[in-house]
Design a protein around this motif. Structure first.
Motif, PDB file in Angstrom:
ATOM      1  N   SER A  45      -2.145  11.061  -3.061  1.00  0.00           N
ATOM      2  CA  SER A  45      -2.250  10.287  -2.671  1.00  0.00           C
ATOM      3  C   SER A  45      -2.541   9.359  -1.973  1.00  0.00           C
ATOM      4  N   ALA A  46      -1.936   9.681  -1.302  1.00  0.00           N
ATOM      5  CA  ALA A  46      -2.201   9.045   0.436  1.00  0.00           C
ATOM      6  C   ALA A  46      -3.482   9.503   1.337  1.00  0.00           C
ATOM      7  N   GLN A  74       0.734  -1.517   0.124  1.00  0.00           N
ATOM      8  CA  GLN A  74      -0.279  -0.083  -0.006  1.00  0.00           C
ATOM      9  C   GLN A  74       0.793   1.217   0.251  1.00  0.00           C
ATOM     10  N   GLY A 129       1.187   8.581  -6.117  1.00  0.00           N
ATOM     11  CA  GLY A 129       1.444  10.203  -6.212  1.00  0.00           C
ATOM     12  C   GLY A 129       2.376  10.363  -6.768  1.00  0.00           C
ATOM     13  N   HIS A 176      -5.485   6.498   0.070  1.00  0.00           N
ATOM     14  CA  HIS A 176      -5.461   5.225   0.264  1.00  0.00           C
ATOM     15  C   HIS A 176      -5.934   4.843   1.414  1.00  0.00           C
ATOM     16  N   TYR A 177      -5.498   5.947   1.926  1.00  0.00           N
ATOM     17  CA  TYR A 177      -5.545   5.891   3.687  1.00  0.00           C
ATOM     18  C   TYR A 177      -7.407   6.399   4.344  1.00  0.00           C
ATOM     19  N   VAL A 236       1.229   4.204  -2.923  1.00  0.00           N
ATOM     20  CA  VAL A 236       1.076   5.489  -2.855  1.00  0.00           C
ATOM     21  C   VAL A 236       2.332   6.206  -3.709  1.00  0.00           C
TER      22      VAL A 236
END
Length: 298
Positions: free
Chosen positions: A260-261, A3, A11, A264-265, A7
């Motif tokens: 991007s972070a 993961q 990104g 994903h999170y 990211v």
């Protein structure tokens, strides 16, 4: 670990796209001191022209690889057609006015172009996926990405290197820097400032259209795509510093990695996260991380 790798890769890919659309905006502001809201519509025009030209090329049975040339030609045509109309026909009449007036003028152009796009292409989405999947894909661990995404990274790197070289190592670039620092003195020394402005706006328009045409195979091209883009482009150049080429690169990287972070999170705060970063940067550095110093008249 996968993961985190996703990211970083996502990104970088997103940052490269942001840089292509943002660098044209910061170039125009750096030289002309115009916050060009119409940049988003130029992006949209590039997307529509690219999808139309590439779709025409593919539908008539021409070699598929030629669709990439069609995307590039579409961006160049948009720049060559739109720049004389916008810059020579309208913006030159308001040079020297307050920056707020210039923003309102470019916002008017934005609204006009948005309606013109609907008039020319209608409101139905256009999708031309062939160039996106033609090159195949590559794998990084368990992750798979289209090679077309690497092409976007390559374009952003070449754009950055090319602009850096022109500005720092060519006669034309030094003339451009002279106009940036003091337009009146440059004109007194024989520099054709009007031509510099026109060429700068044309280059910025082509970069915006290039971002749109290269993005067209990856999305559904439809009315309104320029609105989101201009907001993101503003975030990039404001974080990096208006008029700074290096700032645009850093701003694109920051926005790309943060988004991007978030995706994903914490996907719920994807768009919110970008504005939080922009607010934090402006609290610490009100003019951006790499704001171009302004000459002080005494």
């Amino acid at each position: 670990m996968n993961q985190l790798l996703a990211v970083i890769i996502d990104g970088i890919l997103y940052s490269s796209w942001l840089f292509v659309i943002g660098v044209g905006l910061t170039l125009i502001y750096g030289v002309m001191r115009i916050l060009n809201v119409a940049h988003g519509s130029l992006y949209a025009l590039g997307a529509y022209a690219g999808s139309s030209l590439a779709g025409y090329w593919i539908s008539h049975g021409y070699p598929p690889l030629g669709s990439y040339a069609a995307l590039l030609v579409a961006a160049i045509l948009v720049g060559l057609v739109a720049s004389p109309i916008i810059e020579r026909g309208l913006l030159r009449l308001v040079y020297g006015k307050d920056e707020v007036v210039l923003v309102l003028v470019t916002y008017s152009v934005f609204l006009i172009l948005e309606d013109l796009i609907k008039l020319m292409w209608g409101v139905d989405p256009i999708f031309v996926p062939e160039p996106y999947g033609l090159l195949g894909s590559f794998s990084v661990g368990d992750l798979s990405y289209p090679i077309y995404s690497l092409a976007l990274v390559l374009v952003s790197v070449l754009a950055g290197i090319g602009l850096t070289y022109i500005l720092n190592y060519t006669r034309q670039g030094k003339i451009l820097v002279a106009v940036i620092h003091d337009r009146e003195t440059a004109a007194t020394l024989g520099v054709n400032v009007r031509l510099v402005y026109f060429l700068t706006f044309t280059a910025g328009a082509m970069l915006a259209a290039l971002g749109g045409s290269l993005t067209a195979p990856t999305i559904s091209v439809q009315p309104g795509i320029g609105v989101e883009v201009i907001v993101l482009a503003f975030a990039v150049v404001v974080i990096g510093g208006l008029g700074s080429l290096g700032g645009a690169a850093l701003g694109a990287l920051i926005v790309g990695m943060v988004r991007s972070a978030a995706v994903h999170y914490v996907p719920q705060v994807e768009l919110f996260s970008i504005y939080v970063v922009m607010a934090l940067v402006l609290i610490i550095r009100p003019k951006g991380l790499f704001a171009v110093p302004e000459a002080r008249r005494i």
